[in-house]
Structure formats: C-alpha cells, structure tokens
Design a protein around this motif. Sequence first.
Motif: not given
Length: 350
Positions: A2, A55-56, A58-59
Amino acid sequence: MRSSRRHPLLVPVLLCALAVLAARPTDGMDGDGGSGAALAPQVARLYEDAATATRQYEDGRLAAEEQRAKALEYERLLEGQREKTDAMREDLGRIARAQYRGGGGLPLTARMLLADDPDELMRGRRAVSRANQAVDRVIGENLRAEARLAADETKAQAAWRALEKRNADLARLKKKIEGKLEAARSRLEGQADSSVAAGSCPGAVRLDQPDRPADASWVAPVETYELSASFGSGGSRWANRHTGQDFAVPIGTPVRSAGAGRVLKVSCGGAFGIQVVVQHAGGYYTQYAHLAAVAVDQGDRVEAGQWIAQSGTTGNSTGPHLHFEVRVTPETGSALDPVPWLSRRGVPLL
C-alpha cells in the motif's frame, strides 16, 4: 504494497459508506420477517449487506493498521530529531564554556585595544560570528522540523482514533445484520422444508440481479464457497456414489446459473429437495439441489452468473450446501465430474 501517502479523505469516505449501509432498508426485518414471498429477497439483500459490511470492516482495519504504523514512524522520527537537537545544544554549551575559560567573556573593545593585531582579532571575531549564525540556523531548522513532526503525529493519531471508532461502529452493524440474516435464513429453510413435505414447490421469487461480467460464458454456481463432498465419493448418504460436487455455503446464499440456457425443470420432494435443472447448448444440463428458494420458473431463459435460486438444506441433506451436477441428460444417472468439466471452460474450482 500500500502507498505510504496520507489519504485525508479516507475517514470521511468510510464514515459516509457506513452511514449509507446503516440507512439501507431491510423490508421490515425488525419485525416478524414478513410473508414467505418477501423473505427470500430479504435474505438475499441481507446476505449482500453482511458481505459489504465485512469488506468495509476489513478495509477499515487495514487502513487503521497503516495509520497506526504511520503514527509510530512519526514518533520514531520525532525522537531522533529530539536527540539530535539535544546533542547540538550540548555541543553549544561546551563551546560557550571553552570560550569563557579562554577569555571569551572579555569585552570586544578591550580585546581590540590589547591585541597586537586588531585586524586579526576582527577576522577571528567574524569567523566565530559566522559559525554561531550557522549553528543558530541549524537549531532553527531542527526546531521547525520537530514542530512539523509533532503536528503530523497529532494528525496521524487523530485519524487512527477515528478509524478505530468507525470500525467499532461497523462491527456492531455487521453483528446486527448477521443476527437478522441468521433469523431470516432459519425462517426461509423452515418454509422450504414445509413446501417439500407438502410436495408443493414454492413459486419463483425474483431477486435483484448483481452486475455480471459481460465476457463470462461459464461461472461457478456460487461465488464464495468451500468444496465438500466430491464427485464419485462414497458414503452412507448415497445409494451408490456421489453424483455431483457439493459447495458448503450458508442457507440463503445466492445460487448462479453456471452458463446460459433454459430452465428445464423446477421441482421439490425426494432426495434432492427443491431443485432446478438448466439446459445448456451442446447437450449438457446442470442441476442445483437442496435449495431453500427458487428465483426462476420453468421455461425461463437464464444467463451465465444469473441468480436462479438460494441454497438450503432441503431433501436428503445433513447441512447447508449446494449440490451441483453436470449431466448429459436431464435425469439422474448421466452425471459427469463437474470439476474438470468447468475447468475446461475456464472455471477452476479451488
């Protein structure tokens, strides 16, 4: 990897996504779940909401860890800058003490009068002055750098705390959605079992379709899964050998048509419970069994990836899963191993 760049809009964007998800309607699921016709699409929507929240979350968790690492790096740089500044101040103290012991405290005018060579004295004084100015400049730059690092550290810590709060809120929302989903799945399976016992197949309940890849000719019958019983395996549950590939998925998981074709049969009862059979070009048929709900009617045209049902555990089933077969006729007994069959069509099952 990242990027290490800061993203000042990350927290507001994630919080907005959380607000939208929290405000999404669930068609009365706070009550008794509504009628059987409404329950299947509610489960599908809750299934999507739970996946989105996961998902959110984890993000956000990854972003929080990134922010935490950034804050620790700022602290490390700040501590190094402090050590350099302290060392420089100690050096200046030693210089000042040495100057004082060497007569550095004598007034400049007196030293000029007593000096044998006033020009040499002035040159020495100018050199000392320039050195002092250079040191002062370095000290100023270090102090400004320290202030910037401290400000950046404060921002990083504030952003990290905001992300942690956002993740805690999202975790609570995810738990609430999953609780509703579990209750809805249980009711959906109960209705499906009642239909099978009565020998009356439930009618098609249309589901809002997801976006499908335009270039996909074949897909796996479920998007997320664990493979369980395989083709040809033996066991007490089957009269002979297992005739398909099982996908372990929760009740209510959307089931996709593996390829384009026509719905040849929707039936219930017997070992397969509620099932759908789709006819494809080239003389092949796919079967989807142990379903909790169907989203198509006999004769419907379907596309690859289209949601045609929801998984369950009806019929001869020991737990929630999808039984998937590939056949060369519509009937049992003509099955092929689905794993290599799909693999040859660009769909590896992992």
